[in-house]
Enzyme design. Structure first.
Site, mmCIF file in Angstrom:
data_model
loop_
_atom_site.group_PDB
_atom_site.id
_atom_site.type_symbol
_atom_site.label_atom_id
_atom_site.label_comp_id
_atom_site.label_asym_id
_atom_site.label_seq_id
_atom_site.Cartn_x
_atom_site.Cartn_y
_atom_site.Cartn_z
ATOM 1 N N GLY A 1 5.494 -12.494 2.023
ATOM 2 C CA GLY A 1 5.834 -13.909 2.034
ATOM 3 C C GLY A 1 4.989 -14.692 1.042
ATOM 4 N N SER A 2 4.637 -15.896 1.440
ATOM 5 C CA SER A 2 3.969 -16.815 0.508
ATOM 6 C C SER A 2 2.557 -16.393 0.129
ATOM 7 C CB SER A 2 3.941 -18.219 1.118
ATOM 8 O OG SER A 2 5.249 -18.748 1.200
ATOM 9 N N THR A 3 1.945 -15.445 0.841
ATOM 10 C CA THR A 3 0.621 -14.985 0.415
ATOM 11 C C THR A 3 0.712 -14.303 -0.952
ATOM 12 O OG1 THR A 3 0.868 -12.890 1.635
ATOM 13 C CG2 THR A 3 -0.222 -14.709 2.772
#
Length: 485
Positions: free
Chosen positions: A215-217
């Site tokens: 995801g956004s990591t």
């Protein structure tokens, strides 16, 4: 008469020679075949005829040996078994060994030639040296903080020391007690069957053997690639990013959870995790440069060992532009272990350098003398040092005033990045909550810990699970444990 005595003596000598030759054949030439014969129980009896060496955490053993006074005499025991199972693995008289119990079996069982200064004599006498000990890199307080932070929810935590690669915590939940498998009776058989049929997979080491969409990591990697490639030169300048963003070559529109992402500068887009900005940045960087950036952080490396094998984290190498856009925000086929994402955070903390992670500090003989040490670890430059310093600043903004405020530690410098990874058919599954971070104590010149947390709690309400809400508090507890130790 004398002649017959001479004949008898020669015949006896020939018999003696034949006996010695046969003994040498059996003990030297065919010894391996006899050792490996399933009907030969001597090796098994010898293996469990003496106490096994121990695995140490902060100087104290987390394993032991119990004298059962049976034919297979010594049985493995574990202190805080579920807490350390993702590190120790199990040592079973029936099902063999796993994780550190497997990779360090020669030292622990006393069969490693380095344990004996007279290895040749030991081979001739068939004696085993006393089992040696394995000293781990784990931080006891950090390991417990990670385990208690997950509190039985499905997920994993990995924490490493950025400057060295030492693994400080490695936790997977739900866990299990390896002692249930140690013996050879019906109880061990029932435990084995129960653990293997459990749908929650307690024996799966989620920290190193399970990959998730990050995801956004993953936007940390995309931001590093964009800065290194010169696609972004000013983190406060508009990025020319529409909202919504139509994926190239498709009619699919990518949106954001919140407002304010249209043309958002990299600083704001990173702080509030704008999908549209990072998807477009990935396309502008290009597939070749994005693949190279991911590889520099450790993706697509099948050879990572700590010393047991780590599942490779992957970034697809054959992408069209729409797939590249999704991959650049940690979706499509991008997958990562928690350990890999801890390495991403560590690279930012360590001025762009990635140190190979390791779990064994050294091995020692029963008397305490050192057999082997970890030695220098390979270094890989994941990004330019100046890029790492910019990303430190952006990650600090996330914790100061963005989506990661739950990771803040009074008196410490903390940087982080949240992530909520979609999965399942049509993204119908409960999102995975991610948080990666690093922390620097008030008296430290550089960050001393990097952490990755993933929570996959299927019982959580879809609207409540988030990297900042679910994973960041766990990361904060682990970082505080390290900074306070």
């Amino acid at each position: 008469m004398t002649r017959y005595i001479r004949y008898a003596a020669v015949f006896c000598a020939l018999l003696l020679v034949a006996l010695l030759v046969n003994a040498a054949r059996v003990q030297v030439v065919q010894s391996r075949a006899y050792d490996d014969n399933p009907a030969n129980r001597r090796p098994v009896i010898a293996r469990y005829g003496q106490p096994r060496g121990n695995i140490l955490v902060a100087g104290r053993p987390v394993t032991g040996s119990k004298d059962t006074r049976e034919q297979l005499r010594y049985e493995r025991t574990y202190a805080d078994g579920p807490l350390y199972a993702p590190v120790t693995g199990f040592a079973s008289q029936v099902y063999g060994t796993s994780l550190l119990e497997h990779t360090e079996d020669g030292v622990l069982a006393g069969t490693d030639p380095l344990l004996s200064p007279l290895a040749l004599l030991k081979d001739l006498t068939r004696q085993r040296a006393p089992g040696g000990d394995v000293v781990t890199t784990l931080n006891r307080a950090a390991q417990r903080a990670a385990y208690e932070g997950l509190a039985g929810r499905k997920g994993a935590v990995a924490a490493i020391e950025p400057g060295t690669g030492r693994i400080l915590a490695l936790v997977s939940a739900p866990s299990y007690d390896p002692a249930l498998l140690s013996g050879n009776g019906a109880d061990a058989e029932r435990a084995w069957a129960r653990l293997n049929s459990d749908p929650d997979k307690p024996m799966l080491n989620r920290a190193v053997r399970q990959t998730y969409p990050p995801g956004s990591t993953f936007k940390v990697v995309t931001a590093a690639a964009a800065l290194d490639a010169g696609v972004v030169t000013d983190v406060d300048a508009p990025t020319d990013s529409p909202d919504p963003y139509t994926l190239p070559g498709t009619r699919t529109r990518l949106t954001n959870e919140g407002d304010g992402c249209e043309d958002a500068p990299l600083r704001d887009a990173f702080e509030w995790s704008c999908n549209t900005v990072f998807a477009r940045l990935g396309v502008r960087v290009g597939a070749e440069a994005m693949v190279a950036a991911a590889r520099n952080f450790g993706f697509n490396d099948p050879g990572v060992r700590v010393p047991f094998a780590v599942a490779p984290s992957t970034f697809d190498t054959t992408l069209d532009k729409a797939q590249l856009a999704l991959s650049s925000i940690g979706q499509y086929n991008t997958r990562a272990t928690p350990l890999q994402m801890a390495m991403v955070a560590a690279a930012v903390a360590n001025r762009g350098q990635v140190r190979a992670p390791y779990l064994v500090e050294r091995t020692v003989r029963a008397g305490g003398t050192t057999v082997s040490t970890a030695g220098p670890r390979p270094v890989r430059q994941a990004m330019h040092p100046a890029t790492a310093l910019r990303l430190r600043e952006l990650m600090r903004d996330v914790v100061r005033e963005g989506t990661g405020t739950n990771a803040a530690i009074p008196g410490a410098i903390v940087g982080g990045k949240t992530g909520t990874a979609q999965h399942g058919l049509g993204n119908s599954g409960t999102p995975y909550a991610w948080f990666i971070s690093w922390a620097q104590g008030p008296r430290q010149a550089e960050p001393s810990v990097a952490v990755a947390v993933v929570v996959e709690d299927a019982a959580a309400d879809r609207g409540e699970i988030s990297g900042g809400g679910d994973a960041a508090p766990i990361a904060r507890a682990v970082m505080r444990a390290v900074l306070g130790s």
